[in-house]
Scaffold this active site. Structure first.
Site, PDB file in Angstrom:
ATOM      1  N   GLU B 304       0.621  -1.296   0.085  1.00 30.46           N
ATOM      2  CA  GLU B 304      -0.361  -0.424   0.123  1.00 30.46           C
ATOM      3  C   GLU B 304       0.682   1.444  -0.141  1.00 30.46           C
ATOM      4  O   GLU B 304       0.640   1.933   0.467  1.00 30.46           O
ATOM      5  CB  GLU B 304      -0.771  -0.102   0.824  1.00 30.46           C
ATOM      6  CG  GLU B 304      -1.801  -1.235   1.444  1.00 30.46           C
ATOM      7  CD  GLU B 304      -3.469  -1.330   2.261  1.00 30.46           C
ATOM      8  OE1 GLU B 304      -4.113  -1.493   2.370  1.00 30.46           O
ATOM      9  OE2 GLU B 304      -2.788  -0.715   3.384  1.00 30.46           O
ATOM     10  N   SER B 305       1.667   1.384  -1.449  1.00 32.25           N
ATOM     11  CA  SER B 305       2.513   2.799  -1.419  1.00 32.25           C
ATOM     12  C   SER B 305       1.986   4.042  -2.330  1.00 32.25           C
ATOM     13  O   SER B 305       2.484   3.437  -2.956  1.00 32.25           O
ATOM     14  CB  SER B 305       4.158   1.947  -1.101  1.00 32.25           C
ATOM     15  OG  SER B 305       4.760   3.378  -1.338  1.00 32.25           O
TER      16      SER B 305
END
Lengths: 509, 509
Positions: B304-305
């Site tokens: 989840e970057s």
């Protein structure tokens, strides 16, 4: 329309004409000397959410802000006055404890988001940190406003206890009674009796072992002191002692150690009250406990000793209370201790029977007063907060005329329970949580909140109309009036991340 | 009628004719050399409840009892055989770990009260500690059988983690992945970057701060090792990093530190992937983490970057994986790391998308295999155990195609999720618990149990009929067959005091 809402209800709160105080980036906290520690505490509360520097300093700083001032006088040391307006907020008290209580009120005058971001809210810009213009004078009805946490049935960490201290401090509760020993566990290191924790601390109702070392206990005591909470340690005697009996054979009638116990029955254990070893044990435990406890009280239990004769029990508690008093502390005991007429003078009794006393509970309680002591009220049917909620039995127990609603937790008066017990003999009130069914603080907080808010108001706020101690113009205690203040306070519990049960009996926001 | 019930299901279990083995006061545990530690562990389980001496010693002791024998050979080191009959119980394995797994099975062959007294039961006399006559051969399908605990969103103590280790060990799970850092907290002392815990460890979603010192971490590692559980530490990078960003301005794009965060949004944080300070940080953290971690794995996150470009992300994870590998460890990353084709060879991917892969999740996962690594399956819609139950949303979250029933947690196969992912490339399975909504182990256990039993069986028990890895005579995986074994196991959870949710979908005893 006012959105001002404070629990516990202050003695008087008057809204003033004019603008609110607005906390901003230029604000400062003025607090010096004894007040400085409370100033630092307040800054620690306000800085994270606002992002403001809020320097804590002396009166000489010009910036507007929050002023904490100690004015020693004859007023109640726990009391304070709070005056807010466009030029700032001033809290005045006779002691740092009073300032701390004023700060707990001030928190509730800020918008709830002051406590922390609500889930998903990352935007700190643009919040109006406004405190309405009010004049508050406040002082507690009772000096002893307690919460009890049973750390014996199950294991709680130092971090857990600190968390609970912070939570009860919100409500101006000032004593945390730690029930450190019982049948299922002994949770405090005693150097002269090491097996108490090696064996007695090795299990719990819901599983593994654990106990507080002396360093842990010192850490708890220090943390509590920073929040003006006095730690009241309890070593329960002569019953509720299986953990000790499993640790040392010589404490047992018959000289054989019991096994550790993980059930939840009560009443079956007793130390051998006539054994020389038992009195060495009591002497040593009291000595070590008194050395590590700066507060004035030692609680020596005395409840549910169902296997001893009345004479043996009375003789034991009398002698134990004297050992306790000889250590320099004031002894507290559950009301059954009042069966002895030979207690150490000034021994305090903790009443845990019902709102309508059964059997000899009232007589035993008055016995403490007759012997120069006072009374703490913890009626089980309204202030034992491990009793089920009406709409949830997931956790907790179902005795004590349960379930216990929030309204029931609010609808009683400490001075109206024991016939013949004068208000002057009531030291205060304590809400107890017994933890047989609880694992971790999520469970404890679910049971404590919101009912402990009700008990905290009973401990602090003025005697209501109809009670012997009431002022002539006292208001009635009204659950309908209290409920919206409680649900408003719940927004702050949400922001703080404190767990609570959204009971069906309240209109939550 | 057989009352024999074991979870996870062994490879083969045959009931034998003849009498059971009866543990009694004269029984001994025969275990020497490498087996002795497991013998001591077994004695520690059996002695408290039975009151039997159960000496642990060499084969030369004549007394009947339980024999633990290591026979090194080419068999699976985690496997074992168990043979019981009137003359005793013999567990044979190629390693101490295999013996330990055999002991977990043996526990389930004793009557449930062996685990502890049920509430109110103080009578140890008269229980027939009988183990039915069986022959079991058993070995796990997958070598990596994990549980993940998010200790970053909220604070858990060393005692909490130890408790969880004991619980997962019951199910033959052998890896505990600790998610140590995230936006809401940094929970591991790093000597070269002390503010990570001073600031990053000072808050949590539900309240106060906390972190593991190096001594705490060492204590956890040692406790886990005694239960043949390998600790897998995760420091999540480059996203899920707000706690670090609040601690050190130089890690931030723009060079200004963020504030600590107590919300539950995801995806918004990133370290400055091009800053020299960031790479010093990664080098130092990996070095210290590797030094304190005896296990073979370091997890570097990578999920989840959402604010980095694909190129910047790929470049970051490639370099980070090489830093990790250079420390001597094998790096694990969430499947998004597979976007890079330049990972350290052998980097393991942890898949957390759904049973039916969406978008590029499958391609990213296969990328690890293409680069010489293997895959751990943690499909969020069935093995993220913080997702609501169908009949309870009191705790947990509601994404991941939730709610998740016990049947859903049982009805999937790791080798049948990612097209093109061969059984040989599947290292194993992991059940994850994200703790945004949880306070203490009561909450964690409520969410973990009973669904983690289902995931543990998927990790251990033979590939069912219909999966590529299945034996020709493999049985189908049947929830109807599993359910009574699960509810039987719950009696042991009751005895152990482990919390679980009595879901409406099962017929509890």
């Amino acid at each position: 329309m006012s959105s001002i809402s404070v629990v516990p209800a202050p003695v008087s709160l008057t809204e003033r004409a004019g603008d609110p105080f607005r906390l901003d980036a230029a604000s400062a906290i003025h607090a010096r000397g004894e007040a400085a520690a409370v100033g630092d505490y307040l800054a620690g509360l306000l800085r994270p959410r606002t992002g403001f520097a809020l320097p804590v300093g002396s009166d000489e700083v010009d910036a507007a802000g929050i002023r904490l001032t100690i004015e020693p006088d004859s007023a109640d040391p726990d009391g304070y006055t709070l005056l807010s307006g466009p030029d700032g907020v001033t809290i005045t008290a006779a002691s740092a404890a009073g300032l701390f209580h004023g700060v707990q009120t001030l928190r509730q005058l800020f918008p709830a988001p002051i406590e922390a971001p609500l889930a998903g809210d990352t935007d700190v810009v643009g919040v109006d940190w406004a405190v309405p213009a009010v004049h508050i004078t406040d002082a507690p009805r009772f000096a002893y406003r307690g919460a009890m946490l049973d750390v014996a049935r199950n294991v709680f960490s130092v971090a857990d206890v600190k968390r609970y201290i912070d939570a009860i401090a919100l409500l101006k509760l000032n004593h945390l009674h730690l029930h450190l020993s019982d049948d299922q566990g002994w949770r405090l290191q005693i150097d002269s009796w090491p097996r108490l924790t090696e064996i007695g601390g090795s299990t719990s109702v819901l599983g593994g072992g654990g106990f507080f070392t002396k360093a842990d206990y010192a850490e708890i005591v220090e943390y509590a002191a920073g929040r003006f909470v006095t730690i009241v340690p309890e070593i329960d005697l002569p019953g509720h002692t299986n953990a000790a009996l499993a640790s040392y054979a010589e404490l047992n009638i018959g000289g054989v150690a019991t096994s550790t116990y993980r059930g939840i029955e009560v009443g079956m254990s007793t130390v051998d009250t006539t054994a020389e070893a038992t009195w060495r044990f009591v002497d040593d435990v009291v000595r070590e406990l008194a050395e590590m406890t700066p507060g004035p009280y030692l609680h020596l239990g005395g409840d549910e000793s169902l296997t001893l004769s009345a004479e043996d029990f009375a003789r034991f508690v009398a002698r134990a209370s004297r050992v306790g008093a000889a250590s320099g502390k004031t002894v507290i005991g559950w009301h059954e201790m009042g069966q002895s007429g030979d207690l150490a003078p000034g021994t305090i009794g903790q009443y845990w029977d019902y709102l309508v006393p059964r059997a000899d509970a009232a007589a035993h309680t008055l016995s403490f007063v007759e012997q120069g002591g006072s009374v703490i009220l913890s009626p089980a049917d309204v202030s034992y907060l491990d009793i089920h909620y009406p709409d949830s039995d997931r956790l907790g127990q179902d005795w004590a005329d349960g379930p216990t609603s929030v309204e029931q937790a609010y609808s009683w008066d400490p001075a109206a329970i024991v016939p013949g017990l004068a208000e002057e003999a009531v030291l205060g009130v304590e809400a107890a949580i017994w933890t047989e069914t609880m694992l971790g603080m999520g469970d404890v907080e679910f049971m404590a909140f919101p009912r402990i808010v009700a008990v905290a108001e009973i401990a602090w706020s003025p005697a209501p109309f109809g009670t012997p101690g009431a002022a002539p113009d006292a208001a009635e205690r009204s659950f309908a009036e209290f409920s919206p203040r409680l649900t408003a306070f719940a927004e702050r519990l949400d922001a703080l991340g404190i767990r609570y049960h959204r009971t069906a009996e309240l209109a939550w926001r």
